[in-house]
Every structure is written in structure tokens, then in C-alpha cells.
Design an enzyme around this catalytic site. Structure first.
Site, PDB file in Angstrom:
ATOM      1  N   ALA A  36       0.903  -1.261   0.090  1.00 14.33           N
ATOM      2  CA  ALA A  36       0.019  -0.042  -0.154  1.00 14.33           C
ATOM      3  C   ALA A  36       0.767   1.340  -0.003  1.00 14.33           C
ATOM      4  O   ALA A  36       1.847   1.407   0.562  1.00 14.33           O
ATOM      5  CB  ALA A  36      -0.839   0.058   1.474  1.00 14.33           C
ATOM      6  N   THR A  37       0.478   2.210  -0.630  1.00 20.42           N
ATOM      7  CA  THR A  37       1.056   3.499  -0.718  1.00 20.42           C
ATOM      8  C   THR A  37       1.236   4.018   0.602  1.00 20.42           C
ATOM      9  O   THR A  37       2.565   4.685   0.953  1.00 20.42           O
ATOM     10  CB  THR A  37       0.382   4.563  -1.610  1.00 20.42           C
ATOM     11  OG1 THR A  37       0.484   4.021  -3.005  1.00 20.42           O
ATOM     12  CG2 THR A  37       1.347   5.811  -1.776  1.00 20.42           C
ATOM     13  N   LEU A  71       6.975   3.567   5.911  1.00 20.13           N
ATOM     14  CA  LEU A  71       8.432   3.141   6.120  1.00 20.13           C
ATOM     15  C   LEU A  71       9.287   4.063   5.883  1.00 20.13           C
ATOM     16  O   LEU A  71      10.335   4.288   6.297  1.00 20.13           O
ATOM     17  CB  LEU A  71       8.393   1.806   4.925  1.00 20.13           C
ATOM     18  CG  LEU A  71       7.748   0.553   5.363  1.00 20.13           C
ATOM     19  CD1 LEU A  71       7.564  -0.161   4.331  1.00 20.13           C
ATOM     20  CD2 LEU A  71       8.214  -0.070   6.679  1.00 20.13           C
ATOM     21  N   GLU A 117       9.096   7.412   6.132  1.00 20.24           N
ATOM     22  CA  GLU A 117       9.206   8.225   7.460  1.00 20.24           C
ATOM     23  C   GLU A 117       9.970   7.741   8.231  1.00 20.24           C
ATOM     24  O   GLU A 117      10.800   8.187   9.233  1.00 20.24           O
ATOM     25  CB  GLU A 117       7.654   8.440   7.882  1.00 20.24           C
ATOM     26  CG  GLU A 117       7.171   9.521   6.964  1.00 20.24           C
ATOM     27  CD  GLU A 117       6.303  10.390   7.527  1.00 20.24           C
ATOM     28  OE1 GLU A 117       6.508  11.647   7.921  1.00 20.24           O
ATOM     29  OE2 GLU A 117       5.260  10.034   7.839  1.00 20.24           O
ATOM     30  N   GLY A 144       6.852  15.187  11.090  1.00 21.47           N
ATOM     31  CA  GLY A 144       6.749  15.431   9.443  1.00 21.47           C
ATOM     32  C   GLY A 144       5.784  16.352   9.393  1.00 21.47           C
ATOM     33  O   GLY A 144       4.964  16.755   9.892  1.00 21.47           O
ATOM     34  N   HIS A 147       5.091   6.595  -6.386  1.00 16.36           N
ATOM     35  CA  HIS A 147       4.731   5.251  -5.895  1.00 16.36           C
ATOM     36  C   HIS A 147       4.838   4.446  -7.305  1.00 16.36           C
ATOM     37  O   HIS A 147       3.896   4.593  -7.905  1.00 16.36           O
ATOM     38  CB  HIS A 147       3.748   4.659  -5.192  1.00 16.36           C
ATOM     39  CG  HIS A 147       3.680   3.202  -4.627  1.00 16.36           C
ATOM     40  ND1 HIS A 147       2.838   2.874  -3.685  1.00 16.36           N
ATOM     41  CD2 HIS A 147       4.561   2.394  -4.862  1.00 16.36           C
ATOM     42  CE1 HIS A 147       3.118   1.598  -3.494  1.00 16.36           C
ATOM     43  NE2 HIS A 147       3.925   1.187  -4.361  1.00 16.36           N
ATOM     44  N   ARG A 184      10.767  17.440   7.670  1.00 20.19           N
ATOM     45  CA  ARG A 184      10.587  17.184   9.195  1.00 20.19           C
ATOM     46  C   ARG A 184      10.884  18.373   9.644  1.00 20.19           C
ATOM     47  O   ARG A 184      11.820  19.306   9.229  1.00 20.19           O
ATOM     48  CB  ARG A 184      11.006  15.955   9.465  1.00 20.19           C
ATOM     49  CG  ARG A 184      10.685  14.559   9.034  1.00 20.19           C
ATOM     50  CD  ARG A 184      11.491  13.518   9.631  1.00 20.19           C
ATOM     51  NE  ARG A 184      10.655  13.115  10.975  1.00 20.19           N
ATOM     52  CZ  ARG A 184       9.610  12.585  11.129  1.00 20.19           C
ATOM     53  NH1 ARG A 184       8.799  12.307  10.182  1.00 20.19           N
ATOM     54  NH2 ARG A 184       9.036  12.404  12.436  1.00 20.19           N
TER      55      ARG A 184
END
Length: 130
Positions: A33-34, A40, A42, A61, A68, A112
């Protein structure tokens, strides 16, 4: 703080059923999934700077750009790598890639901001805390 461009982190995952768009609800095909790919990426940015922040500091963030590019089925191994590319005061800019054995799965940038953890949490309404 000892933050400087060049800090890196990577993680390797095997796509599991819990990572799929069908499980997360972001699609109806059984592939990575996007939103999971973003989480992941992040995670890799957090790991890249974790040991370089001052006492009581964390990063949050603020901005994401994500492409993707390819599907990853259950069992695929995907490596997510992040690199700090710019530091502008408390603003951190990262580039990231996600690759399986043969394909660029995704790429993008994540921004971030370094914050004082206590002050940040203190600005939340009492019902917002867990």
C-alpha cells in the site's frame, strides 16, 4: 543538535499481508500500500537523525512528495533508504528511495521539523493525547 546533510538510514522489509492495500483499505489489489510505503520512508528518516538530535528533541513530519512507481506483492523484499539532503535551521529535508531486487518501487522527499518534545506535546488539547 549535530544535524548535517549526508545522514542516512535504510531498512529492509518483506511485504506481508498487513502491508497490502487490500488490508489497509487504500486499494483493492494485494500489493504494498502507498500509505505503508510512506510510513516506512518516514521511519527511515526518523532513524537517520534520531542519534543526532539534542536532549528532549524530536522531529515531526510536515511535507511529503511520493511517487509510488511499481507494485510489490506479498513476499517481495523492499529496501527503503533515506538521506538528509538539507538542513535549514530546524527544517530537515530528506530524499528517499524504495527498491526491490530489480525495480525502483518509489521515491520522493520528506520534510520534518525539529521540535522540543515537551513543548510540542504541551500545545495539544488534553483530549488529543493518548
Amino acid at each position: 543538535m549535530t544535524l548535517a546533510p549526508g545522514l542516512r538510514s535504510s531498512l529492509l522489509i518483506m511485504v506481508e499481508r498487513e502491508d497490502l492495500a487490500t488490508k489497509i483499505g487504500s486499494g483493492d489489489v494485494p500489493v504494498l500500500a502507498t500509505p505503508r510505503l510512506l510510513a516506512l520512508a518516514e521511519m527511515a528518516t526518523v532513524q537517520a537523525v534520531r542519534d543526532h538530535l539534542g536532549a528532549g528533541e524530536t522531529s515531526v513530519g510536515t511535507k511529503v512528495e511520493l511517487d509510488h512507481l511499481a507494485a510489490s506483492p506479498v513476499g517481495a523484499h523492499v529496501e527503503i533508504s533515506a538521506e538528509l539532503t538539507a538542513v535549514d535551521g530546524r527544517r530537515l529535508v530528506f530524499g528517499f528511495t524504495a527498491r526491490d531486487r530489480t525495480t525502483l518501487v518509489g521515491k520522493g522527499t520528506i520534510e520534518r521539523v525539529v521540535v522540543d518534545r515537551e513543548k510540542f506535546l504541551g500545545r495539544l488539547a488534553p483530549t488529543d493525547t493518548v
